[in-house]
Scaffold this active site. Sequence first.
Site, short mmCIF file in Angstrom:
data_model
loop_
_atom_site.label_atom_id
_atom_site.label_comp_id
_atom_site.label_asym_id
_atom_site.label_seq_id
_atom_site.Cartn_x
_atom_site.Cartn_y
_atom_site.Cartn_z
N LYS A 104 -18.61 -45.74 -72.14
CA LYS A 104 -18.69 -44.30 -72.48
C LYS A 104 -19.81 -43.69 -71.67
O LYS A 104 -20.74 -44.39 -71.27
CB LYS A 104 -19.01 -44.13 -73.97
CG LYS A 104 -18.63 -42.79 -74.55
CD LYS A 104 -17.18 -42.77 -74.97
CE LYS A 104 -16.69 -41.40 -75.36
NZ LYS A 104 -15.36 -41.50 -75.98
N ASP A 123 -13.83 -36.30 -72.99
CA ASP A 123 -14.24 -36.38 -74.39
C ASP A 123 -14.74 -34.97 -74.71
O ASP A 123 -14.37 -34.01 -74.01
CB ASP A 123 -15.32 -37.46 -74.59
CG ASP A 123 -15.53 -37.83 -76.07
OD1 ASP A 123 -14.74 -38.61 -76.61
OD2 ASP A 123 -16.49 -37.31 -76.70
P1 NDP Z 1 -13.17 -30.86 -77.47
O1 NDP Z 1 -14.40 -30.56 -76.73
O2 NDP Z 1 -11.85 -30.51 -76.88
O3 NDP Z 1 -13.21 -30.20 -78.92
C1 NDP Z 1 -14.23 -30.49 -79.81
C2 NDP Z 1 -14.06 -29.66 -81.07
O4 NDP Z 1 -14.97 -30.12 -82.04
C3 NDP Z 1 -14.37 -28.20 -80.86
O5 NDP Z 1 -13.60 -27.42 -81.75
C4 NDP Z 1 -15.84 -28.10 -81.19
O6 NDP Z 1 -16.27 -26.81 -81.63
C5 NDP Z 1 -15.95 -29.10 -82.33
N1 NDP Z 1 -17.28 -29.72 -82.35
C6 NDP Z 1 -17.85 -30.45 -81.35
N2 NDP Z 1 -19.07 -30.85 -81.70
C7 NDP Z 1 -19.29 -30.38 -82.94
C8 NDP Z 1 -20.36 -30.45 -83.83
N3 NDP Z 1 -21.49 -31.10 -83.52
N4 NDP Z 1 -20.23 -29.85 -85.05
C9 NDP Z 1 -19.09 -29.17 -85.36
N5 NDP Z 1 -18.05 -29.06 -84.55
C10 NDP Z 1 -18.14 -29.66 -83.35
O7 NDP Z 1 -13.24 -32.44 -77.78
P2 NDP Z 1 -12.05 -33.43 -78.17
O8 NDP Z 1 -11.03 -32.75 -78.99
O9 NDP Z 1 -11.65 -34.14 -76.93
O10 NDP Z 1 -12.84 -34.50 -79.05
C11 NDP Z 1 -12.97 -34.37 -80.47
C12 NDP Z 1 -13.29 -35.73 -81.07
O11 NDP Z 1 -12.25 -36.65 -80.75
C13 NDP Z 1 -14.57 -36.39 -80.56
O12 NDP Z 1 -15.12 -37.17 -81.60
C14 NDP Z 1 -14.06 -37.32 -79.46
O13 NDP Z 1 -14.96 -38.39 -79.23
C15 NDP Z 1 -12.77 -37.80 -80.09
N6 NDP Z 1 -11.75 -38.33 -79.19
C16 NDP Z 1 -11.29 -37.63 -78.12
C17 NDP Z 1 -10.30 -38.17 -77.32
C18 NDP Z 1 -9.70 -37.42 -76.20
O14 NDP Z 1 -8.75 -37.94 -75.60
N7 NDP Z 1 -10.16 -36.23 -75.85
C19 NDP Z 1 -9.76 -39.52 -77.57
C20 NDP Z 1 -10.25 -40.13 -78.79
C21 NDP Z 1 -11.23 -39.55 -79.53
P3 NDP Z 1 -16.60 -25.64 -80.56
O15 NDP Z 1 -15.27 -25.22 -80.03
O16 NDP Z 1 -17.29 -24.61 -81.36
O17 NDP Z 1 -17.45 -26.27 -79.51
O1 2IT Z 2 -12.77 -41.73 -77.43
C1 2IT Z 2 -11.83 -41.93 -76.63
O2 2IT Z 2 -11.00 -42.84 -76.80
C2 2IT Z 2 -11.70 -41.03 -75.48
N1 2IT Z 2 -12.48 -40.09 -75.36
C3 2IT Z 2 -10.63 -41.26 -74.45
C4 2IT Z 2 -11.08 -42.27 -73.44
C5 2IT Z 2 -10.16 -42.48 -72.27
O3 2IT Z 2 -10.58 -43.25 -71.39
O4 2IT Z 2 -9.07 -41.90 -72.21
#
Ligand code: NDP
Ligand code: 2IT
Length: 454
Positions: free
Chosen positions: A136, A176
């Site tokens: 990561k 992420d």
């Molecule tokens: P994005 O940046 O696309 O979206 C994040 C969302 O969460 C936004 O709505 C943001 O609000 C909100 N957010 C972020 N930080 C905080 C915080 N500290 N408190 C409250 N709200 C918060 O990220 P992703 O959708 O990609 O990721 C979301 C989660 O999923 C994370 O935990 C990530 O690690 C996990 N994840 C992502 C993957 C991926 O493929 N993208 C895969 C597996 C897990 P705002 O819009 O106001 O910033």
């Molecule tokens: O938390 C996760 O699994 C991710 N942010 C996706 C990682 C990836 O390599 O697609």
Amino acid sequence: MLHCHEIAKSPDSYFTHFMEGLKKRNIGEPEFHQAVEEVAKNIVPFIFENKDYMEAQILERLTEPDRIVSFRVCWEDDQGNIRTNRGFRVQFNNAIGPYKGGLRFHPSVNRGILKFLGFEQIFKNSLTSLPIGGGKGGANFNPKGKSDREIMRFCQAFMTELSHHIGENIDVPAGDIGVGAREISYMFGKYKQLKKEFTGVLTGKGLEFGGSLGRAEATGHGLIYFAKNTLDKLSEGFKEKRCVISGSGNVAQFAADKLMEFGAKVIAMSDSQGFILDEEGFNHEKLELVKQAKLTRKPLSDIVEKIGAKYFNGQKPWGVPCDYAFPCATQNEILQKDAVCLVDNGCKGVFEGANMPCNLEAIHYLLSHDVLFTPSKAANAGGVAISALEMSQNSMRLSWTAEEVDIKLQEIMSKIHAQCEKYGADGNKVDYVKGANIAGFIKVANAMLAYGVN
Ligand code: NDP
Ligand code: 2IT
């Protein structure tokens, strides 16, 4: 120092000694302690029954990253000011494949948070059954309020240093929080220029330059496929079920999309400022407004009138009566008090889309109140699984159709579910936390055993 057989009198004493040592060696990293504790609770009793793992000190070795690089990222903002951020890559474990895991750009990013995420990623990636190790990275950079050119300059500066440490067979980052297709494109362009090579060094790329169909959707859709597997087992379904989602980014948007397709009523979504409540339920037009707002990094409060919903400033959505909850924003967003609220309001299932959104007390509370609970390392593995398939397609220099990728995603999520059932069987129920931890551990641990001591 006590040797393992001296402290190996009982799983409890081993666990206590192990966690004390881990906390001492990793001061000021509470999220990392939490992620390890959740895993160690299941793994310690398991290695007591499988002494080869204990004698080879697999748990101790697995909790020490292979290496961590930390670097300065220097860039110029639109006003000509020089700005400095800190970048990281945690290369945690490559026993079963190249390091693989996302990059997070958020002001809260620090070494401990990336270590927790990299550690979780080892088990998640193992569960996908694909050949990917755990890593990561990211930076304490805040993309909010930055112009597109500033984002570009930051991404290019970040990749200038990161490029020394990654490669298609070494370490393959992806997105992420704060890193989506736009940022991946800027970084990929820079890597290509620096190395004079076109290789699949990042995933989540644009479709024109090696991206996979279905990667953007994969985490959210995979989460709902996984949740459906768990509900099928209970002869339950999504039809007309009230669903609350936190977050409104990549994972949340595609979780909402698939829930609506399955006939559920998505009644709440949130962001870091507050949440929207729409008792009628979201539809595709409303979700499109959310997607557009988030593409331009606007708060949900900007679109609440257009959606015709209620807005709750500064609040999390866990007080809304619901059948199922999908935390899809960030770590530790469901604490014990939130779990109490969910249970009091009739919630019957919590499916983690974000990484470690529930803290240990919340998980304990939910499980002891008979709430179905699926941990992130199993439930959100669809994203990284399709990233691994993007790597396969890049290696083969061809691309699969959206339908082919979607079928593979469904199969992978079903196989993860089956592994959880196998290792988490608990009477006629499934302990998904235990199942995911043990199934994820075995493959990596066996590879490490095979390599001998290194
Ligand atoms: P994005 O940046 O696309 O979206 C994040 C969302 O969460 C936004 O709505 C943001 O609000 C909100 N957010 C972020 N930080 C905080 C915080 N500290 N408190 C409250 N709200 C918060 O990220 P992703 O959708 O990609 O990721 C979301 C989660 O999923 C994370 O935990 C990530 O690690 C996990 N994840 C992502 C993957 C991926 O493929 N993208 C895969 C597996 C897990 P705002 O819009 O106001 O910033
Ligand atoms: O938390 C996760 O699994 C991710 N942010 C996706 C990682 C990836 O390599 O697609």
